[in-house]
Scaffold this motif. Structure first.
Motif, mmCIF file in Angstrom:
data_model
loop_
_atom_site.group_PDB
_atom_site.id
_atom_site.type_symbol
_atom_site.label_atom_id
_atom_site.label_comp_id
_atom_site.label_asym_id
_atom_site.label_seq_id
_atom_site.Cartn_x
_atom_site.Cartn_y
_atom_site.Cartn_z
ATOM 1 N N CYS A 1 -7.723 -7.465 18.463
ATOM 2 C CA CYS A 1 -9.072 -6.963 18.186
ATOM 3 C C CYS A 1 -9.789 -6.382 19.399
ATOM 4 O O CYS A 1 -10.909 -5.890 19.266
ATOM 5 N N SER A 2 -9.184 -6.445 20.563
ATOM 6 C CA SER A 2 -9.796 -5.924 21.788
ATOM 7 C C SER A 2 -11.160 -6.591 22.001
ATOM 8 O O SER A 2 -11.256 -7.809 21.905
ATOM 9 N N GLU B 1 -6.812 -11.936 20.033
ATOM 10 C CA GLU B 1 -6.666 -10.970 21.127
ATOM 11 C C GLU B 1 -5.918 -11.653 22.266
ATOM 12 O O GLU B 1 -6.218 -12.797 22.613
ATOM 13 N N ILE B 2 -4.968 -10.946 22.859
ATOM 14 C CA ILE B 2 -4.150 -11.519 23.932
ATOM 15 C C ILE B 2 -4.855 -11.470 25.297
ATOM 16 O O ILE B 2 -4.652 -12.325 26.135
ATOM 17 N N ASP B 3 -5.722 -10.468 25.493
ATOM 18 C CA ASP B 3 -6.389 -10.264 26.781
ATOM 19 C C ASP B 3 -7.650 -11.132 26.883
ATOM 20 O O ASP B 3 -8.584 -10.984 26.096
ATOM 21 N N LEU C 1 -18.795 -13.067 17.901
ATOM 22 C CA LEU C 1 -17.663 -12.975 16.976
ATOM 23 C C LEU C 1 -16.745 -14.183 17.110
ATOM 24 O O LEU C 1 -16.675 -14.812 18.167
ATOM 25 N N SER C 2 -16.019 -14.481 16.053
ATOM 26 C CA SER C 2 -15.059 -15.571 16.028
ATOM 27 C C SER C 2 -13.686 -15.026 16.424
ATOM 28 O O SER C 2 -12.978 -14.449 15.598
ATOM 29 N N VAL C 3 -13.346 -15.181 17.698
ATOM 30 C CA VAL C 3 -12.110 -14.637 18.251
ATOM 31 C C VAL C 3 -11.403 -15.715 19.054
ATOM 32 O O VAL C 3 -12.049 -16.460 19.793
ATOM 33 N N ILE C 4 -10.076 -15.779 18.888
ATOM 34 C CA ILE C 4 -9.280 -16.686 19.702
ATOM 35 C C ILE C 4 -8.302 -15.875 20.532
ATOM 36 O O ILE C 4 -7.941 -14.760 20.160
ATOM 37 N N GLN C 5 -7.892 -16.456 21.652
ATOM 38 C CA GLN C 5 -6.865 -15.811 22.450
ATOM 39 C C GLN C 5 -5.514 -16.182 21.851
ATOM 40 O O GLN C 5 -5.226 -17.360 21.613
ATOM 41 N N ASP D 1 -1.319 -14.370 20.526
ATOM 42 C CA ASP D 1 -0.278 -13.352 20.566
ATOM 43 C C ASP D 1 0.182 -13.052 19.142
ATOM 44 O O ASP D 1 0.602 -13.960 18.412
ATOM 45 N N ALA D 2 0.136 -11.790 18.749
ATOM 46 C CA ALA D 2 0.530 -11.389 17.395
ATOM 47 C C ALA D 2 1.972 -11.770 17.089
ATOM 48 O O ALA D 2 2.309 -12.087 15.946
ATOM 49 N N ASP D 3 2.832 -11.754 18.087
ATOM 50 C CA ASP D 3 4.243 -12.055 17.867
ATOM 51 C C ASP D 3 4.485 -13.508 17.484
ATOM 52 O O ASP D 3 5.466 -13.808 16.807
ATOM 53 N N THR D 4 3.612 -14.411 17.915
ATOM 54 C CA THR D 4 3.866 -15.836 17.682
ATOM 55 C C THR D 4 2.785 -16.547 16.879
ATOM 56 O O THR D 4 3.092 -17.466 16.121
ATOM 57 N N ASP D 5 1.543 -16.143 17.015
ATOM 58 C CA ASP D 5 0.441 -16.949 16.484
ATOM 59 C C ASP D 5 0.042 -16.655 15.042
ATOM 60 O O ASP D 5 -0.686 -17.441 14.438
ATOM 61 N N LEU D 6 0.521 -15.566 14.468
ATOM 62 C CA LEU D 6 0.207 -15.303 13.057
ATOM 63 C C LEU D 6 0.858 -16.339 12.145
ATOM 64 O O LEU D 6 0.368 -16.612 11.048
#
Length: 195
Positions: free
Chosen positions: A25-26, A46-48, A60-64, A66-71
Motif C-alpha cells: 500500500c506504500s 507494506e514492506i517498507d 490508516l490500519s497498516v501493518i508491516q 511481505d506479500a510473498d509470505t504474510d497473505l
C-alpha cells in the motif's frame, strides 16, 4: 493530493462501503482516498517501514509485512477486494501471490508496468541495454522489479489458471489506451479479477 493514474482507476471501481486489503500500500494514498470518498474499511500491508509510518500517520490500519509470505495469515474471503498495485513484479512468486489475493478477496485489482511497451522494446533494440523509461525509471542493478512481465504474459497466465477478468484498463502516461494494441502501447495495465 492527486492519485497515480492506476490508483484512480481502482478507486473509481471499488464499491462504496467495501472491505479492502491493499497489499503493498506504500504510504496509504489509495486507502485514504477510498476511506474518505467511499467509506471503505481499508486495511494495508507494506514492506517498507517508512511507508508504514506515513500510512499510520494518515490514521490508516497498516501493518508491516511481505506479500510473498504474510497473505497466508488472512482467512478466506475476508475482503471484498484485495489490491496489488505496481507490486506484482516485485514479488518472489507472483503466481502464488495472485492465488492468495484471490483467496482473501472476492475480487482482486492488479496493476503493473508493461515490459512490452514500445519504449522498452526500442531501448532494448537500439540501445542493447535494459531500459530506463518513465514507467521503469530505475537502473537494472537497483530496481525492485524482479519479474518483468507484459500484458500478454499476464493475460495468458490468468487464462491458464481459469481466473476471470472482470475489467481491464491500459494506460499510456495518464491516458487510457485501447485494448487491441495495449501490449505495444500501454505503459501500465490494471486488471480486475475474480475466480
Amino acid at each position: 493530493m492527486s492519485l497515480r493514474a492506476d490508483l484512480s482507476i481502482i478507486a473509481d471501481h471499488v464499491r462504496s462501503g467495501s472491505r479492502v486489503l491493499d497489499v503493498g500500500c506504500s504510504d496509504g494514498a489509495l486507502m485514504a482516498e477510498l476511506r474518505d470518498r467511499k467509506g471503505v474499511d481499508a486495511r494495508g500491508i507494506e514492506i517498507d517501514g517508512s511507508d508504514v509510518t506515513a500510512a499510520l500517520a494518515r490514521g490508516l490500519s497498516v501493518i508491516q509485512g511481505d506479500a510473498d509470505t504474510d497473505l497466508a495469515d488472512y482467512p478466506d474471503a475476508s475482503f471484498d477486494y484485495a489490491i496489488l498495485s505496481q507490486t506484482l513484479q516485485t514479488t518472489r512468486r507472483p503466481d502464488r501471490v495472485l492465488d492468495q489475493l484471490l483467496r482473501v478477496g472476492s475480487k482482486a485489482f492488479v496493476s503493473f508496468p508493461n515490459f512490452a511497451h514500445w519504449r522498452v522494446r526500442a531501448s532494448l533494440l537500439w540501445g542493447g541495454r535494459m531500459p530506463v523509461t518513465r514507467s521503469l525509471p530505475i537502473a537494472w542493478y537497483e530496481t525492485p522489479n524482479i519479474h518483468h512481465l507484459t500484458i500478454d504474459d499476464f493475460r495468458a497466465h490468468v487464462r491458464e489458471r481459469d481466473i476471470k477478468v472482470e475489467g481491464s484498463w491500459f494506460l499510456s502516461g495518464e491516458k487510457l489506451t485501447g485494448e487491441a494494441v495495449a501490449n505495444f502501447r500501454a505503459e501500465h495495465a490494471v486488471f480486475l479479477l475474480s475466480r
